[in-house]
Design an enzyme around this catalytic site. Structure first.
Site, PDB file in Angstrom:
ATOM      1  N   SER A 142       3.582  -3.480   7.186  1.00 14.43           N
ATOM      2  CA  SER A 142       3.184  -3.420   5.695  1.00 14.43           C
ATOM      3  C   SER A 142       3.374  -4.648   4.923  1.00 14.43           C
ATOM      4  CB  SER A 142       4.056  -2.589   4.879  1.00 14.43           C
ATOM      5  OG  SER A 142       3.886  -2.281   3.595  1.00 14.43           O
ATOM      6  N   TYR A 155      12.244   1.573   3.278  1.00 12.56           N
ATOM      7  CA  TYR A 155      10.857   1.031   3.949  1.00 12.56           C
ATOM      8  C   TYR A 155      10.698  -0.170   4.359  1.00 12.56           C
ATOM      9  CZ  TYR A 155       5.732   1.326   4.519  1.00 12.56           C
ATOM     10  OH  TYR A 155       4.502   1.048   5.018  1.00 12.56           O
TER      11      TYR A 155
END
Length: 248
Positions: A142, A155
């Site tokens: 990401s 995350y």
């Protein structure tokens, strides 16, 4: 002949969003694809149905990749069903935005299990099953690993760790003919994006993106398909930023 004809691919977390787009793109390139889900059985079946209707080959396999034994078994089941194993795409992810002070042990363990432990388990299993000429491992990270966003601690940490794991695996597995790479999407139209990003943050990110739009799952799938193809045979240990040129 399609460039992935005769190959077998597993895409974790491919019932919807980016994972579904990747599964359909690899199938369009000729690969037989295992569509994996943990909760969205109906959506996974729809993905597989679309692949079959387009002339491809697909199966649907349930597994929670946050569970070590299920993650390994998922790879092994894919190989048994198709008779070989060539391409692993670690796409499944768990994400929850919350202030740092509110992170609890359960949330920490959930995200680390799905986002990091799962890819380690699936990659271990895949390497044991790849043919002698090697295979492909493509991990989905990401933009968060490069550009921190408040409330996204666990995350972000898990994706940074995933990128580190990728680089080490590329060194260790290179002699086996296995390439290991990362695709790191930027702002992409997914359920997770819609659930976790405010309109204000979305606008800021689009304004900082030279291509001036939100990415589509197909934009990410095309990059993954390249890394899975013979054209990417000389690329390993890399992080490809599929962000539309976003700059922090």
């Amino acid at each position: 002949m399609k460039r992935l004809e005769g190959k077998v691919a597993l895409v974790t977390g491919s019932a919807r969003g980016i994972g579904a787009a990747i599964a359909e793109r690899l199938a369009a390139d000729g690969a037989a694809v295992a569509v994996n889900y943990s909760k969205s059985a109906g959506e996974a079946e729809e993905v597989a149905s679309r692949i079959r209707q387009a002339g491809g080959e697909a199966i649907v396999l349930e597994a929670d990749v946050g569970d070590w034994s299920q993650a390994k078994s998922l790879v092994e089941r894919t190989a048994r069903e198709f008779g070989r194993f060539d391409i692993l795409v670690n796409n499944a992810a768990a994400i929850r935005f919350q202030p740092f002070a509110e992170i609890d042990e359960a949330e920490l363990r959930l995200q680390l299990a799905v986002n990091l432990e799962g890819p380690i388990a699936t990659t271990q299993a895949a390497v044991a099953l790849f043919p002698k000429e090697g295979g492909r491992v493509i991990n989905i990270s990401s933009l968060a690993a490069l550009h921190p966003v408040a409330g996204n601690t666990v995350y972000t940490a898990s994706k940074i760790a995933l990128e580190g794991m990728t680089r080490v695996c590329a060194v260790e597995l290179g002699p086996r003919g296995v390439t290991v790479n990362v695709v790191a999407p930027g702002l992409t139209e997914t359920d997770a994006m819609r659930d976790n990003l405010t309109d204000d943050i979305r606008k800021v990110m689009i304004d900082r993106t030279p291509l001036r739009r939100v990415g589509a799952p197909s934009d990410i799938a095309d990059v993954v398909a390249f890394l899975a193809s013979p054209d990417a045979r000389w690329i390993t240990g890399q992080v490809l930023m599929a962000t539309g040129g976003f700059t922090p």
